[in-house]
Design a protein around this motif. Structure first.
Motif, mmCIF file in Angstrom:
data_model
loop_
_atom_site.group_PDB
_atom_site.id
_atom_site.type_symbol
_atom_site.label_atom_id
_atom_site.label_comp_id
_atom_site.label_asym_id
_atom_site.label_seq_id
_atom_site.Cartn_x
_atom_site.Cartn_y
_atom_site.Cartn_z
ATOM 1 N N ALA A 1 30.439 42.458 35.199
ATOM 2 C CA ALA A 1 30.693 41.513 34.098
ATOM 3 C C ALA A 1 31.658 40.424 34.550
ATOM 4 O O ALA A 1 31.450 39.227 34.284
ATOM 5 N N GLU A 2 32.716 40.814 35.249
ATOM 6 C CA GLU A 2 33.698 39.832 35.723
ATOM 7 C C GLU A 2 33.068 38.885 36.736
ATOM 8 O O GLU A 2 33.292 37.668 36.701
ATOM 9 N N LEU A 3 32.274 39.429 37.664
ATOM 10 C CA LEU A 3 31.606 38.610 38.669
ATOM 11 C C LEU A 3 30.638 37.622 38.012
ATOM 12 O O LEU A 3 30.580 36.440 38.379
ATOM 13 N N GLN A 4 29.889 38.101 37.017
ATOM 14 C CA GLN A 4 28.908 37.252 36.348
ATOM 15 C C GLN A 4 29.581 36.050 35.680
ATOM 16 O O GLN A 4 29.126 34.913 35.821
ATOM 17 N N HIS A 5 30.684 36.297 35.002
ATOM 18 C CA HIS A 5 31.403 35.196 34.347
ATOM 19 C C HIS A 5 32.016 34.248 35.384
ATOM 20 O O HIS A 5 32.032 33.026 35.174
ATOM 21 N N ALA A 6 32.508 34.802 36.490
ATOM 22 C CA ALA A 6 33.104 33.956 37.530
ATOM 23 C C ALA A 6 32.059 33.047 38.165
ATOM 24 O O ALA A 6 32.316 31.870 38.435
ATOM 25 N N VAL A 7 30.858 33.577 38.390
ATOM 26 C CA VAL A 7 29.792 32.769 38.986
ATOM 27 C C VAL A 7 29.373 31.657 38.024
ATOM 28 O O VAL A 7 29.099 30.524 38.436
#
Length: 596
Positions: free
Chosen positions: A206-212
């Motif tokens: 979830a964190e990676l998805q928002h960062a991308v």
């Protein structure tokens, strides 16, 4: 005359009103503390911080609950991955209670996540000297010592029995995962763009998805994939997929360290490559698990609260502002440091390792009796290491100038002419050569310094000949939006390299070749001189396997003699190409020399 009674004033300390007021404050304090703990348990870190802040405002600076509340705030910041703020809160707690175990261990964890291993070790050692020492803190001290020594942290093996993983092993494995100290760099590629970000070993999907999405705000729905060790693109759907990807990155770094000798340092882990592909709609993008999304939203809320509190604490425009020393490292500095290391081949920690090794040897000699004959060879070994430190520093300084020259060469190749950049390129070559000569002046048998002088003359020779092939750039995504396979990428890169080389060769002139001959010869001379500097045992190593193009085995060292011969062969081959391109005799002899 009757005696006057003593004054009717009662001591403020014993005043019933004052006692009642103190009782109310204590009740409010207890309620706010319990309220904060309840919010923390529910993972609502923003509300937990708010409760702890209100509680702190009720009590004086020396109140006994002050350290606990600051430590609790630090725990909230840790969960929000605000490690700098966490260290500040722990420091505030330790100012009131210097030996407070929770504050020491939490600050150590925050330092470790920031990569400040020395400070982390110092706090853990203080914690282990107190009565609150645990097996976990003792293990953390051991791990940090190994990290600072450049060793792989112990305890990465899975504990299992013949019937499967035991409960104790699972607990140990979980504790190790939580103690993961590394901060990874990830490179996200979309179409022909690549952007960088940093994340800890506990990052969620979830964190990676928002960062991308923040990195590519106009890209629309994206599916995230990583390239596994079999060369297949694997779609990321949860935290476990990321853990597997990160594990493979670490294993790859360990394998490379084993092949090239020496330990794998914490900051030498290669970046995790993530491929982003466009999806037709959000429905095609794997959603993160509910618990990951909820955790991410709580972290965002906590960060928002922290930012709001920081804004409130800023002085107003009409108030004088005292300059404050800044300690946080900006993200762009981390990004550039990694880019710099990858592009230049400069290891920023190598000289530090040598310096540490030299100082260790010097300390060992100090511990011997100064008049002892046994101390002298230890001092000599320390002096040799410090000499290598100085030479390595000059070498790396020269590498910076050489990398700048190569960048300008690429820019010139893209423009089709180097006239505008010629003076800057030559200046960088001169600066690089000067630093390499200084390195050899410090350490006369410095193999790397002589090799790099040869490399400078090799680059100068190509520039003098006018040989400027354009840099190869291939889009990892094809016309249909699909990510190309590694085999296809290798094929396309090879084809582009051949095409650019042919184009550059066609533009050559006889005058340029004549100007380059002396520089090519000088480069070969430097390479040959470097071979002479190698120890006899290094020159006598078998080289058949390296020449055959087979990769060295895991227990084999780099064969510097073979490496030098290959560089001479490459130089002669490129010189033969340039000679043949302008239709001059002699290129066949160069090819024969290359083969020999």
């Amino acid at each position: 005359m009757a005696k006057k009674k003593a004054g009717g004033k009662v001591s403020p300390v014993n005043s019933p009103a004052k006692t009642a007021e103190q009782g109310d404050v204590q009740a409010q304090l207890s309620n706010l503390r319990d309220e904060g703990n309840k919010h923390f348990g529910a993972k609502d870190y923003a509300k937990a911080l708010e409760s702890y802040d209100k509680a702190l405002k009720l009590i004086p600076a020396t109140h006994q609950d002050k350290p606990l509340l600051h430590s609790n705030k630090a725990a909230c910041h840790m969960m929000a991955k605000k490690f700098k703020e966490a260290t500040n809160e722990c420091t505030a707690a330790l100012e009131v209670a210097p030996g407070y175990h929770k504050a020491l261990t939490r600050r150590a964890k925050a330092y470790e996540n920031m990569g400040h291993y020395k400070q982390a070790l110092s706090d853990v050692q203080k914690a282990n000297k107190g009565p609150g020492a645990t097996p976990e803190t003792q293990e953390a001290e051991k791990r940090l010592k190994e990290l600072l020594a450049g060793k792989r942290p112990a305890g990465n093996n899975t504990l299992a029995t013949a019937n499967g993983t035991t409960a104790a092993a699972k607990k140990q494995q979980t504790r190790q995962q939580r103690a993961q100290p590394y901060v990874f760099q990830a490179k996200i590629s979309l179409d022909d763009e690549t952007r960088s970000m940093h994340m800890t070993g506990q990052v969620t999907y979830a964190e990676l998805q928002h960062a991308v999405r923040d990195k590519f705000p106009t890209a629309g729905p994206l599916i995230l994939k990583y390239l596994d060790k079999e060369g297949d693109l694997v779609t990321i759907t949860d935290r476990n997929d990321l853990q597997v990807a990160l594990k493979e990155v670490v294993e790859s770094a360990d394998k490379a360290a084993g092949q090239h000798g020496g330990p794998r340092l914490p900051n030498m882990i290669p970046p995790l490559r993530i491929h982003a592909t466009r999806a037709k709609s959000e429905a095609d993008v794997p959603p993160p698990p509910v618990d990951e999304e909820n955790q991410f939203q709580q972290i965002i809320a906590a960060r928002k609260y922290i930012a709001e509190q920081a804004l409130k604490q800023q002085p107003k425009k009409d108030e004088p502002q005292e300059p404050q020393e800044q300690y946080a490292v900006d993200q762009w500095i981390l990004d550039f440091a990694n880019l710099f290391r990858e592009q230049t081949g400069v290891d920023p920690d190598k000289h530090l390792d040598l310096q540490t090794l030299g100082w260790d040897k010097c300390t060992a000699a100090m511990e011997e009796a100064i008049s002892s004959d046994q101390a002298e060879p230890i001092f000599k070994a320390a002096a040799d290491k410090f000499q290598e430190v100085a030479a390595t520093g000059m070498l790396q300084w020269g590498n910076v100038h050489l990398s700048m020259a190569r960048k300008f060469l690429d820019d010139a190749a893209m423009k089709g002419t180097f006239k505008d950049l010629e003076s800057r390129i030559k200046s960088e070559f001169d600066s690089a050569a000067s630093k390499y000569k200084e390195a050899l002046g410090i350490k006369t048998d410095f193999y790397d310094g002589e090799m790099q002088l040869g490399q400078v003359d090799f680059e100068r020779a190509k520039l003098a000949a006018g040989f400027l092939p354009e840099p190869v750039r291939v889009n990892p995504v094809d016309e249909e939006g699909k990510t190309r396979s590694p085999e296809k990428m290798t094929e396309l890169v090879h084809e582009a390299h051949q095409a650019h080389t042919r184009k550059a060769l066609k533009a050559l002139k006889v005058e340029g070749l004549e100007n380059s001959k002396a520089l090519f010869a000088a480069a070969v001379k430097h390479y040959e001189d470097a071979i002479v500097l190698l120890p006899a045992e290094e020159r006598n190593k078998p080289i058949k396997q390296q020449i055959a193009g087979e990769p060295p085995g895991p227990d084999e060292d780099i064969n510097f003699y073979a490496q030098s011969l290959v560089l001479i062969g490459n130089l002669l081959y490129e010189q033969s190409q340039i000679t043949a391109a302008v239709e001059q005799d002699g290129w066949k002899e160069m090819v024969r020399a290359t083969a020999s």
